[in-house]
Design a protein around this motif. Structure first.
Motif, PDB file in Angstrom:
ATOM      1  N   MET A   1      -3.767  13.637  -1.882  1.00 24.26           N
ATOM      2  CA  MET A   1      -3.452  12.405  -2.583  1.00 24.26           C
ATOM      3  C   MET A   1      -4.755  11.704  -2.962  1.00 24.26           C
ATOM      4  SD  MET A   1      -0.914   9.325  -1.342  1.00 24.26           S
ATOM      5  CE  MET A   1       0.510  10.328  -1.096  1.00 24.26           C
ATOM      6  N   ALA A   2      -4.890  11.278  -4.174  1.00 22.41           N
ATOM      7  CA  ALA A   2      -6.115  10.633  -4.653  1.00 22.41           C
ATOM      8  C   ALA A   2      -6.163   9.182  -4.196  1.00 22.41           C
ATOM      9  CB  ALA A   2      -6.164  10.706  -6.175  1.00 22.41           C
ATOM     10  N   ASN A   3      -7.385   8.622  -4.187  1.00 19.82           N
ATOM     11  CA  ASN A   3      -7.560   7.235  -3.791  1.00 19.82           C
ATOM     12  C   ASN A   3      -6.757   6.276  -4.651  1.00 19.82           C
ATOM     13  OD1 ASN A   3      -9.122   7.730  -1.596  1.00 19.82           O
ATOM     14  ND2 ASN A   3     -11.062   7.223  -2.561  1.00 19.82           N
ATOM     15  N   SER A   4      -6.489   6.637  -5.924  1.00 19.80           N
ATOM     16  CA  SER A   4      -5.719   5.753  -6.787  1.00 19.80           C
ATOM     17  C   SER A   4      -4.297   5.569  -6.245  1.00 19.80           C
ATOM     18  CB  SER A   4      -5.669   6.298  -8.207  1.00 19.80           C
ATOM     19  OG  SER A   4      -5.017   7.552  -8.216  1.00 19.80           O
ATOM     20  N   ASN A   5      -3.865   6.446  -5.361  1.00 20.02           N
ATOM     21  CA  ASN A   5      -2.549   6.320  -4.743  1.00 20.02           C
ATOM     22  C   ASN A   5      -2.595   5.593  -3.402  1.00 20.02           C
ATOM     23  OD1 ASN A   5      -1.260   7.688  -6.830  1.00 20.02           O
ATOM     24  ND2 ASN A   5      -1.722   9.676  -5.915  1.00 20.02           N
ATOM     25  N   ARG A   6      -3.770   5.141  -3.034  1.00 23.50           N
ATOM     26  CA  ARG A   6      -3.927   4.410  -1.772  1.00 23.50           C
ATOM     27  C   ARG A   6      -3.173   3.086  -1.870  1.00 23.50           C
ATOM     28  NH1 ARG A   6      -7.227   5.350   2.407  1.00 23.50           N
ATOM     29  NH2 ARG A   6      -8.469   6.877   1.296  1.00 23.50           N
ATOM     30  N   VAL A   7      -2.378   2.771  -0.869  1.00 24.42           N
ATOM     31  CA  VAL A   7      -1.603   1.535  -0.855  1.00 24.42           C
ATOM     32  C   VAL A   7      -2.498   0.406  -0.342  1.00 24.42           C
ATOM     33  CG1 VAL A   7       0.441   0.383   0.075  1.00 24.42           C
ATOM     34  CG2 VAL A   7       0.517   2.837  -0.451  1.00 24.42           C
ATOM     35  N   HIS A   8      -2.663  -0.633  -1.164  1.00 24.61           N
ATOM     36  CA  HIS A   8      -3.487  -1.790  -0.814  1.00 24.61           C
ATOM     37  C   HIS A   8      -2.603  -2.832  -0.137  1.00 24.61           C
ATOM     38  CE1 HIS A   8      -6.676  -4.914  -2.312  1.00 24.61           C
ATOM     39  NE2 HIS A   8      -6.652  -4.796  -1.001  1.00 24.61           N
ATOM     40  N   THR A  75      -9.845   1.537   5.706  1.00 27.42           N
ATOM     41  CA  THR A  75      -9.136   2.593   4.995  1.00 27.42           C
ATOM     42  C   THR A  75      -8.706   3.610   6.037  1.00 27.42           C
ATOM     43  OG1 THR A  75     -11.174   3.802   4.544  1.00 27.42           O
ATOM     44  CG2 THR A  75     -10.399   2.310   2.826  1.00 27.42           C
ATOM     45  N   HIS A  76      -7.490   4.113   5.865  1.00 31.12           N
ATOM     46  CA  HIS A  76      -6.973   5.095   6.816  1.00 31.12           C
ATOM     47  C   HIS A  76      -6.092   6.079   6.072  1.00 31.12           C
ATOM     48  CE1 HIS A  76      -5.996   6.566  10.837  1.00 31.12           C
ATOM     49  NE2 HIS A  76      -4.803   6.818  10.340  1.00 31.12           N
ATOM     50  N   ASP A  77      -6.267   7.350   6.408  1.00 30.25           N
ATOM     51  CA  ASP A  77      -5.457   8.398   5.795  1.00 30.25           C
ATOM     52  C   ASP A  77      -4.512   8.988   6.827  1.00 30.25           C
ATOM     53  OD1 ASP A  77      -6.937   7.973   3.511  1.00 30.25           O
ATOM     54  OD2 ASP A  77      -8.231   9.718   3.798  1.00 30.25           O
ATOM     55  N   TYR A  78      -3.218   8.720   6.621  1.00 33.74           N
ATOM     56  CA  TYR A  78      -2.187   9.391   7.393  1.00 33.74           C
ATOM     57  C   TYR A  78      -1.911  10.709   6.685  1.00 33.74           C
ATOM     58  CZ  TYR A  78      -1.320   4.864   9.613  1.00 33.74           C
ATOM     59  OH  TYR A  78      -1.452   3.701  10.315  1.00 33.74           O
ATOM     60  N   SER A  79      -1.153  11.586   7.283  1.00 31.04           N
ATOM     61  CA  SER A  79      -0.848  12.865   6.640  1.00 31.04           C
ATOM     62  C   SER A  79       0.008  12.670   5.390  1.00 31.04           C
ATOM     63  CB  SER A  79      -0.138  13.794   7.617  1.00 31.04           C
ATOM     64  OG  SER A  79       1.092  13.227   8.020  1.00 31.04           O
ATOM     65  N   ASP A  80       0.787  11.601   5.361  1.00 27.14           N
ATOM     66  CA  ASP A  80       1.712  11.382   4.251  1.00 27.14           C
ATOM     67  C   ASP A  80       1.426  10.134   3.422  1.00 27.14           C
ATOM     68  OD1 ASP A  80       2.308   9.701   6.378  1.00 27.14           O
ATOM     69  OD2 ASP A  80       4.462   9.734   6.010  1.00 27.14           O
ATOM     70  N   LYS A  81       0.376   9.400   3.755  1.00 27.03           N
ATOM     71  CA  LYS A  81       0.121   8.134   3.073  1.00 27.03           C
ATOM     72  C   LYS A  81      -1.310   7.686   3.330  1.00 27.03           C
ATOM     73  CE  LYS A  81       2.738   3.912   2.613  1.00 27.03           C
ATOM     74  NZ  LYS A  81       3.856   3.142   3.160  1.00 27.03           N
ATOM     75  N   VAL A  83      -3.828   4.266   3.164  1.00 32.26           N
ATOM     76  CA  VAL A  83      -3.761   2.812   3.087  1.00 32.26           C
ATOM     77  C   VAL A  83      -5.147   2.194   3.063  1.00 32.26           C
ATOM     78  CG1 VAL A  83      -1.497   2.629   4.208  1.00 32.26           C
ATOM     79  CG2 VAL A  83      -3.564   2.562   5.607  1.00 32.26           C
ATOM     80  N   LEU A  84      -5.233   1.045   2.429  1.00 29.99           N
ATOM     81  CA  LEU A  84      -6.407   0.191   2.483  1.00 29.99           C
ATOM     82  C   LEU A  84      -5.907  -1.144   3.004  1.00 29.99           C
ATOM     83  CD1 LEU A  84      -9.408  -0.261   0.345  1.00 29.99           C
ATOM     84  CD2 LEU A  84      -7.959  -2.257   0.586  1.00 29.99           C
TER      85      LEU A  84
END
Length: 132
Positions: A1-8, A75-81, A83-84
């Motif tokens: 998943m690209a950073n543009s999909n990171r949930v703010h 910033t944190h990367d879960y396996s499915d999501k 987040v910022l």
């Protein structure tokens, strides 16, 4: 998943006059359900983080933010999501706290936060609070 999909997400660490922190338990059907969290929510398009924080805390907790300042950004990367978390310390507010979405909630002394299971992205927030 690209950073543009990171949930703010705007996150409020709400501290009362006794130094206790407001936490609530995520509904079981949500991402990281059943874990405790600091309230907040997604920053909408054309909304500042502060505006999102104020809106979310009003909607979720029935609180009006009177004073808040940035605490940290995570910033944190879960396996499915991904987040910022834009985390703000809320030190002045009005209103009578109630969890508008039916979640369990409580005021907890900082030293007791470790007794509650939080999502991994929230761990740095707890560490910051415990070092203060």
């Amino acid at each position: 998943m690209a950073n543009s999909n990171r949930v703010h997400v705007a996150v409020g660490v709400i501290e009362d006059a006794n130094g206790h922190i407001f936490i609530s338990c995520r509904h079981p059907h949500l991402h990281q359900g059943g874990k405790w969290e600091f309230p907040g929510g997604k920053v909408e398009a054309n909304e500042s983080v502060y505006e999102a924080l104020c809106r979310e805390l009003q909607e979720e907790c029935n609180l009006t933010v009177q004073q808040a300042c940035p605490l940290t950004v995570i910033t944190h990367d879960y396996s499915d999501k991904q987040v910022l978390l834009d985390v703000w310390m809320v030190t002045a507010f009005s209103g009578s706290v109630s969890q508008q979405e039916g979640q369990q909630w409580r005021w907890v002394p900082v030293y007791e936060l470790d007794a509650y299971p939080f999502p991994p992205a929230n761990q740095p927030i707890i560490e910051i609070l415990q070092r203060r």
